[in-house]
Design an enzyme around this catalytic site. Structure first.
Site, PDB file in Angstrom:
ATOM      1  N   ASP A  84       0.821  -1.210   0.000  1.00  0.00           N
ATOM      2  CA  ASP A  84       0.000   0.000   0.000  1.00  0.00           C
ATOM      3  C   ASP A  84       0.856   1.262   0.000  1.00  0.00           C
ATOM      4  O   ASP A  84       1.458   1.609   1.012  1.00  0.00           O
ATOM      5  CB  ASP A  84      -0.909  -0.034   1.236  1.00  0.00           C
ATOM      6  CG  ASP A  84      -1.898   1.108   1.259  1.00  0.00           C
ATOM      7  OD1 ASP A  84      -2.033   1.811   0.236  1.00  0.00           O
ATOM      8  OD2 ASP A  84      -2.539   1.308   2.304  1.00  0.00           O
ATOM      9  N   ASP A 279      -1.986   5.739  -5.550  1.00  0.00           N
ATOM     10  CA  ASP A 279      -2.332   4.880  -4.417  1.00  0.00           C
ATOM     11  C   ASP A 279      -2.554   3.439  -4.860  1.00  0.00           C
ATOM     12  O   ASP A 279      -3.610   3.094  -5.378  1.00  0.00           O
ATOM     13  CB  ASP A 279      -3.598   5.443  -3.758  1.00  0.00           C
ATOM     14  CG  ASP A 279      -4.033   4.650  -2.537  1.00  0.00           C
ATOM     15  OD1 ASP A 279      -3.283   3.760  -2.097  1.00  0.00           O
ATOM     16  OD2 ASP A 279      -5.133   4.917  -2.030  1.00  0.00           O
TER      17      ASP A 279
END
Ligand SMILES: *[C@@H]1O[C@H](CO)[C@@H](O)[C@H](O)[C@H]1NC(C)=O
Ligand SMILES: *[C@@H]1O[C@H](CO)[C@@H](O)[C@H](O)[C@H]1NC(C)=O
Ligand SMILES: *[C@@H]1O[C@H](CO)[C@@H](O)[C@H](O)[C@H]1NC(C)=O
Ligand SMILES: *[C@@H]1O[C@H](CO)[C@@H](O)[C@H](O)[C@H]1NC(C)=O
Ligand SMILES: *[C@@H]1O[C@H](CO)[C@@H](O)[C@H](O)[C@H]1NC(C)=O
Ligand SMILES: *[C@@H]1O[C@H](CO)[C@@H](O)[C@H](O)[C@H]1NC(C)=O
Ligand SMILES: *[C@@H]1O[C@H](CO)[C@@H](O)[C@H](O)[C@H]1NC(C)=O
Length: 479
Positions: A84, A279
Site C-alpha cells: 500500500d 495509491d
C-alpha cells in the site's frame, strides 16, 4: 524455505550504458514478487478507504489487489501483506483477536502474528490505532520484531499488532513516515518503516522503490526496493516533483495537467493542474466529477450512485481506444481494456464496471486501474516520482540500483517546468475541477453499440453471499 519463491533479481546493465548506473557484485536491491488476488468488491472497499476524505489511515475491510509474502518473528510467522503506497505502517492481526477467532479461515489465509511465539518480539507502545469514522479499524500495540521478505532478514522492524480489528488482512504501508499512525494520530515521533529502515541499514542506497503491477490479465507484478528494472517499461523515466501538503511531503501526490482519449493528448483538458494521489491500495481511479461524468457519456456507462459504480457493457474491453494522462511533460496511455473490470457475475454473465469513479470532494486518486499502465518509481528521499509507460508482460529483467543523490534514479530525466505546487489541503482537500472539452473524450470509441447494458437490479455487492443461488457471484475473474 517457504518464502524463497520471491525473485531476487540481480542483473546489472553494463556500465558502458550512457545513463547513471551503479555497478556492484551484489547490488543493493531487494525484489519481491507481488500477486493480484480476487477482490470481493473493489468499489465498496475503496469507499471505506476514502471515507475520511483522506487516505492517510488506510484499512481494508475487504480484500485488496496486490499482496506479497513475508514473515515476522522467530521462528517465522508467515504473512500475506497488501502493498500500500497510500499508508505507512506495517500491521498484522493477532490470532487471538475476536475477529480472527470468528473468521478463522480469512485470518489463516492472510496470516497472523503471535507475540508470545516469537523469541525476538519487543514491545514498543500501545499507540497502534488505525481507524475510520464509521468505527471500523484495528488497534493494539506497536512492537518490533525480525521481518523477512524476499530472502532478506531485517531485525527490529516496528509494526502494529491488531489485537482488536475489523479487517482480516495485514497491510504493508510503504509511504512517508510522517504519515504513520504513531505520528499523525498519537502525535509521536516517526519511526523507520520498511523502506526507510532498508535505507538506514544500507540494504538499499536510498529510500526509493519501483512498483510494476503489470496487466489486468496477469497475476503477478513486482516491487523493487532500491532499484529500477529497465525492462519493465518503455522509453525513459520522467521525474516529477511530489506536491507537498501544507509544506509537508506526506503522500504521493503529483500534478495531472492534461487528459485525452484515443491518442489525442489533452483532448479532454490541458494546461490544468489537478492534484492526484498515486495509491496502489485503491482499486479504481477517482477523477474530478466533471471528468468522470464526461467519460461515462463517452463509454456509455451507467453510474449508480447507490453503489458508487459505473456499469458498462463488458464488450467495451474488446474495443481499441485509450485514455491519455499527461503530467507536465510525460503522458501515460491507459488502454481501454485495462479500464473495464469484471465486478461480478449475474446468472453466469459477467457484470462490468468502468474503473473510474467520481472523486467528489476528495483529492483525485490514481489507483490500480491507472497504475497498471505505468512503471512508477517512488523516490521518497528526493520527493520525486519517476514514471514511464509500462511494458506489459515483460519477461526479461535488467535491474539497476538507485544511487544516492538527486540524479540517482537510473535512466530518468527531469521534466522542464513541471508543476511542483498545487494548493492541496492537508489530507487531500478538494481541488478545483478542470474545465473540460466535452467533445474531447469522444471520437473513436464505439462503445455505445454492441447490445443492451446489463440490467442490474438490487445491490449486487451486498447480495454476494445470499446470491450464490441467484447467480450473482462477486470477484475478479483473475483467479
Ligand atoms: C505466496 O505464498 C503462497 C503460499 O505459499 C504462494 O501460493 C504464492 O504464490 C506466493 N506469492 C508470491 C507473490 O510469492
Ligand atoms: C502472552 O501469554 C500470556 C499468558 O498466556 C498472556 O497473559 C499475555 O497477554 C501474552 N502476551 C501477548 C503479547 O500476547
Ligand atoms: C482508537 O481510535 C478510535 C477513534 O479515535 C477510538 O474511538 C478508540 O477508542 C481507539 N481505540 C483504542 C484502543 O484506543
Ligand atoms: C499479458 O498476459 C496475459 C496472461 O497471459 C494476457 O491475457 C494478456 O493479454 C497479456 N497482455 C498483453 C498486453 O499482452
Ligand atoms: C499551455 O499554456 C502555456 C502557457 O500559457 C502555452 O504556452 C501552451 O501552449 C499551452 N499548452 C497547450 C497544450 O495549450
Ligand atoms: C470480447 O472478448 C471476449 C474474450 O476475448 C469474447 O469472449 C467476447 O465474445 C468478445 N465480445 C465481442 C462482442 O466481441
Ligand atoms: C533510457 O533508456 C532508453 C532505452 O534504453 C533510452 O532510449 C533512453 O535514451 C534512456 N534515457 C535516459 C535519460 O538515459
Amino acid at each position: 524455505m517457504k518464502y524463497s519463491t520471491v525473485a531476487l533479481v540481480a542483473q546489472l546493465i553494463s556500465s558502458t550504458a550512457a545513463f547513471h548506473l551503479v555497478q556492484r557484485e551484489n547490488p543493493r536491491v531487494l525484489g519481491l514478487d507481488i500477486q493480484r488476488r480476487s477482490v470481493v468488491n473493489p468499489v465498496a472497499r475503496d469507499r471505506l478507504r476514502r471515507r475520511q476524505k483522506t487516505v492517510q489511515q488506510t484499512l481494508d475491510n475487504l480484500e485488496t489487489l496486490y499482496f506479497a509474502n513475508a514473515s515476522l518473528g522467530t521462528p517465522a510467522q508467515s504473512l500475506r501483506l497488501h502493498i500500500d503506497t497510500g499508508s505507512s505502517d506495517l500491521w498484522a492481526n493477532a490470532a487471538s483477536s475476536a475477529l480472527c477467532k470468528q473468521r478463522g479461515k480469512q485470518c489463516v489465509e492472510s496470516g497472523t502474528y503471535d507475540a508470545n511465539s516469537s523469541s525476538t518480539y519487543e514491545f514498543v507502545n500501545s499507540d497502534f490505532n488505525i481507524s475510520y469514522v464509521d468505527g471500523s479499524g484495528a488497534s493494539g500495540d506497536y512492537a518490533k520484531d525480525t521481518f523477512n521478505f524476499g530472502g532478506k532478514t531485517i531485525d527490529g522492524l516496528q509494526f502494529g499488532i491488531g489485537y482488536t480489528s475489523t479487517s482480516a488482512e495485514g497491510i504493508l504501508g510503504i509511504g512517508y513516515t510522517v504519515n504513520e499512525v504513531q505520528v499523525n494520530r498519537a502525535g509521536g515521533k516517526a519511526y523507520a518503516n520498511l523502506p526507510q529502515l532498508l535505507a538506514d541499514n544500507g540494504d538499499i542506497n536510498t529510500n526509493a522503490y519501483s512498483l510494476w503491477l503489470n496487466d489486468l490479465d496477469a497475476s503477478t507484478g513486482s516491487i523493487l526496493f532500491g532499484g529500477v528494472d529497465t525492462e519493465k517499461y518503455t522509453g525513459t523515466l520522467s521525474k516529477l516533483p511530489i506536491i507537498p501538503e501544507s509544506g509537508v511531503y506526506a503522500e504521493f501526490i503529483i500534478a495531472l495537467t492534461g487528459m485525452g482519449s484515443n491518442g489525442n493528448q489533452g483532448s479532454i483538458f490541458k494546461n490544468e493542474t489537478v492534484a492526484v494521489l498515486l495509491d496502489s491500495g485503491s482499486s479504481l481511479m477517482y477523477l474530478p466529477d466533471n471528468v468522470a461524468t464526461s467519460l461515462y457519456t463517452t463509454y456509455n456507462a451507467q453510474y449508480d450512485s447507490t453503489q458508487g459504480a459505473a456499469f458498462v457493457n463488458c464488450d467495451l474491453a474488446n474495443e481499441s481506444g485509450s485514455l491519455e494522462f499527461t503530467f507536465s511533460g510525460p503522458t501515460i496511455s491507459v488502454p481501454l481494456n485495462e479500464l473495464v473490470i469484471v465486478a461480478g457475475y449475474s446468472r453466469g454473465t459477467p457484470t462490468c464496471i468502468l474503473g473510474i469513479g467520481p472523486a467528489g470532494d476528495s483529492v483525485s486518486v490514481l489507483g490500480d486501474t491507472f497504475l497498471r499502465s505505468a512503471y512508477v518509481v517512488y523516490d521518497l528521499t528526493n520527493n520525486q516520482i519517476a514514471l514511464a509507460q509500462t511494458n506489459f508482460n515483460a519477461t526479461s529483467s535488467k535491474v539497476t540500483e538507485i544511487a544516492t543523490g538527486a540524479n540517482g534514479v537510473p535512466n530518468a530525466s527531469g521534466v522542464a517546468n513541471a508543476v511542483s505546487t498545487i494548493a492541496v489541503a492537508s489530507g487531500g482537500g478538494r481541488v478545483a475541477a478542470p474545465s473540460i472539452d466535452p467533445s474531447g473524450a469522444q471520437g473513436g470509441s464505439t462503445a455505445s453499440k454492441g447490445g443492451a447494458m446489463p440490467m442490474i437490479t438490487g445491490n449486487p455487492w451486498l447480495s454476494g453471499a445470499a446470491a450464490a443461488g441467484a447467480g450473482m457471484m462477486l470477484g475478479f475473474n483473475g483467479f
